[in-house]
Structure formats: C-alpha cells, structure tokens
Scaffold this motif. Structure first.
Motif, PDB file in Angstrom:
ATOM      1  N   TYR A  30       2.717 -57.040  42.848  1.00 55.98           N
ATOM      2  CA  TYR A  30       2.484 -56.809  41.422  1.00 55.98           C
ATOM      3  C   TYR A  30       2.963 -55.443  40.951  1.00 55.98           C
ATOM      4  N   LYS A  34       6.295 -57.666  38.398  1.00 53.53           N
ATOM      5  CA  LYS A  34       5.261 -58.384  37.662  1.00 53.53           C
ATOM      6  C   LYS A  34       5.660 -59.830  37.355  1.00 53.53           C
ATOM      7  N   LYS A  50      -3.525 -58.284  34.969  1.00 54.12           N
ATOM      8  CA  LYS A  50      -3.023 -58.182  36.334  1.00 54.12           C
ATOM      9  C   LYS A  50      -4.013 -58.855  37.294  1.00 54.12           C
TER      10      LYS A  50
END
Length: 132
Positions: A30, A34, A50
C-alpha cells in the motif's frame, strides 16, 4: 454456501472481479502502490482510505471479502471464471491461489463448491447450461 451465498462479505457490484487479490496482499504494498487497494476496495461494504484493519478485525466487521478472484456474472452473483489450460482446470489461468486467510487452495476445491451451487441452480432455475 447457504442460499447461493458464500460465507464471505456479500455486496452488489457493477462488475465482477477480474483478478486475484487478497486483503492482506493489498496491505503490504500500500505505501508504494495504492492501485491494488483501490481495485480491491470496490468490493468492500464500506469505503476505507487505506487497509489499516487487521485481517481478523476486517472479518469480524464483515467489511470486505478476504480474497477476490476472476469471476463472471451468473444470476446476479459472481462465480469463479473456470477454464482449462492444457487440460488443467484453472481460475483466471491459475491452478492454485491464496484464500486470503493464509491457506493455499486449488481450482479443483473451488470447483467442488461451484458444483454444489450448480445443483441448486439446476433444481431452482433449470440453469444447467451454466454449470461446469
């Protein structure tokens, strides 16, 4: 499976998943990428900026599936996209994949579950031409 539902998060989607991803697999990259999380998160009930929750917390909260895999639509559900490559059963051109809970599964195991659903489809909807 109960009433054509897997024991995982259920949501309506505009399009079935086209690739393999696990919740845990989106957490590690991440910070650098992303894109995996952006794709995966469209299959979650809630929007998350997230993937911060632990896998156990995400499962308890029923926020997201643990894994998504290439699927195709059938009777308003997404079913695994099975095919044969050189005589070997695959899902999205893979014979084995992670189930999102730390175990490796194979396409044959997934097919067994899909066959169970097909029996229900045949008896309820006469949908035998969809079954594997």
């Amino acid at each position: 499976m109960v009433n054509l539902q897997c024991p995982t998060t259920q949501i309506c989607v505009s399009k079935c998943p086209e690739k393999f991803l696990t919740y845990v697999g989106t957490q590690f990259p991440y910070r650098k990428d992303k894109g995996s999380w952006t794709y995966f998160s469209q299959f979650c009930k809630s929007s998350f900026a997230k993937p911060e929750k632990t896998l156990s917390q995400m499962i308890m909260d029923d926020d997201c599936p643990t894994v998504i895999f290439p699927s195709r639509p059938l009777l308003q559900r997404c079913f695994p996209d099975f095919s044969f490559v050189n005589g070997t059963l695959t899902v999205g051109n893979k014979t084995v994949f992670e189930d999102g809970k730390g175990s490796t599964r194979n396409a044959t195991e997934l097919r067994a579950a899909a066959k169970y659903v097909c029996k229900i489809l045949i008896s309820s909807f006469g949908a035998s031409h969809y079954c594997i």
